[in-house]
Design an enzyme around this catalytic site. Structure first.
Site, mmCIF file in Angstrom:
data_model
loop_
_atom_site.group_PDB
_atom_site.id
_atom_site.type_symbol
_atom_site.label_atom_id
_atom_site.label_comp_id
_atom_site.label_asym_id
_atom_site.label_seq_id
_atom_site.Cartn_x
_atom_site.Cartn_y
_atom_site.Cartn_z
ATOM 1 C CG ASP A 67 -0.305 -0.424 2.515
ATOM 2 O OD1 ASP A 67 0.944 -0.389 2.597
ATOM 3 O OD2 ASP A 67 -1.020 -0.778 3.454
ATOM 4 C CG ASN A 136 -8.722 -1.016 11.688
ATOM 5 O OD1 ASN A 136 -7.777 -1.719 11.332
ATOM 6 N ND2 ASN A 136 -9.156 0.006 10.974
ATOM 7 C CG HIS A 138 -5.795 -1.956 8.644
ATOM 8 N ND1 HIS A 138 -5.783 -0.588 8.738
ATOM 9 C CD2 HIS A 138 -4.541 -2.348 9.012
ATOM 10 C CE1 HIS A 138 -4.590 -0.183 9.128
ATOM 11 N NE2 HIS A 138 -3.818 -1.215 9.304
ATOM 12 C CD GLU A 143 -8.600 1.272 7.365
ATOM 13 O OE1 GLU A 143 -8.300 0.315 8.099
ATOM 14 O OE2 GLU A 143 -8.257 2.436 7.625
HETATM 15 P P1 PGA Z 1 2.185 -1.441 12.666
HETATM 16 O O1 PGA Z 1 1.079 -1.381 11.511
HETATM 17 O O2 PGA Z 1 3.138 -2.533 12.278
HETATM 18 O O3 PGA Z 1 2.829 -0.092 12.642
HETATM 19 O O4 PGA Z 1 1.473 -1.733 13.928
HETATM 20 C C1 PGA Z 1 0.517 -2.566 11.058
HETATM 21 C C2 PGA Z 1 -0.670 -2.280 10.164
HETATM 22 O O5 PGA Z 1 -1.379 -1.292 10.399
HETATM 23 O O6 PGA Z 1 -0.897 -3.067 9.250
#
Ligand code: PGA
Length: 240
Positions: A67, A136, A138, A143
């Site tokens: 992404d 959350n 995702h 999302e």
């Molecule tokens: P993080 O993000 O490794 O910074 O916790 C993971 C994500 O949001 O996929």
């Protein structure tokens, strides 16, 4: 789903990194899809270390990133382009022409998504997809929503993600949308390596492994993948 629980994040990084290292020994021209965020940094360090010791080489590897924020320049310190170069590509023997990251400043976002999917297909498909998970649930920037998106698309970020991201954007110029590979693009990978560490991820991990399989809980779809390897530290696994 193959769930592996480790004492700490360092052990997770080594175990997950070894899946990539083993793959490179079998197929030096593998296609990897990489993730950003704080979780994979230790694993990238470990892979760079193996590369430095000449135990593995990335010279024939092709990569796609999951992404990228919409509207961000590649040289912005918060772009995922910048992240990947700083945390991995600048430290390994990869040919940067074979590294693909969605262009946050693409003039025609729809075309950018279509071109990205075509490139993935032309590469022969993703051998290993690396994933973290959001609090959350995702994966990439898929999302919680009412549908599982198939292909790469532009998504409006949720309040929860914007709040988590705000720590990285002190000037309040937090992107509100992003490009992301779709759930279908992720599920078509031959193998999934999923990593989660720390107690903030415990709820998302429990929902992934035991909650309803639903687009409201995007990571839950991984239960349908035939070759999904889950690497957790004790804290992230605490609610399983
Ligand atoms: P993080 O993000 O490794 O910074 O916790 C993971 C994500 O949001 O996929």
């Amino acid at each position: 789903m193959n769930i592996n629980i480790f004492e700490n994040a360092d052990e997770v990084a080594v175990a997950a990194g070894n899946v990539f290292a083993e793959q490179l020994k079998v197929k030096p021209n593998s296609v990897f899809s990489f993730a950003t965020g704080s979780t994979p940094v230790k694993m990238y360090d470990y892979l760079a270390q193996l590369n430095r010791k000449n135990e593995i080489s990335f010279k024939d590897v092709t990569t796609f990133n999951l992404d990228e924020y919409v509207g961000i320049e590649s040289d912005d310190v918060n772009s995922y382009y910048y992240f990947m170069h700083k945390n991995l590509f600048d430290k390994i023997d990869i040919n940067c022409e074979n590294t693909h990251i969605l262009n946050g400043k693409a003039e025609d976002p729809e075309k950018e998504c279509e071109d990205y999917e075509r490139l993935i297909e032309q590469s022969g498909g993703i051998d290993i997809q690396l994933l973290g998970v959001g609090v959350n649930g995702h994966i990439g920037f898929n999302e919680p929503s009412n549908i599982f998106a198939d292909k790469t698309f532009v998504v409006k970020l949720t309040e929860s993600t914007i709040e988590v991201n705000s720590a990285y954007f002190p000037n309040n110029d937090i992107p509100l949308s992003a490009f992301t590979m779709g759930i279908g693009s992720i599920m078509r990978a031959k193998k999934i390596v999923f990593i989660a560490t720390g107690k903030t991820k415990a709820h998302a991990v429990k929902e992934m492994a035991k909650g309803d399989i639903s687009p409201k809980n995007p990571a839950s779809i991984l239960r349908f993948h035939q070759n999904a390897y889950i690497f957790l530290d004790k804290e992230a696994a605490a609610l399983l």
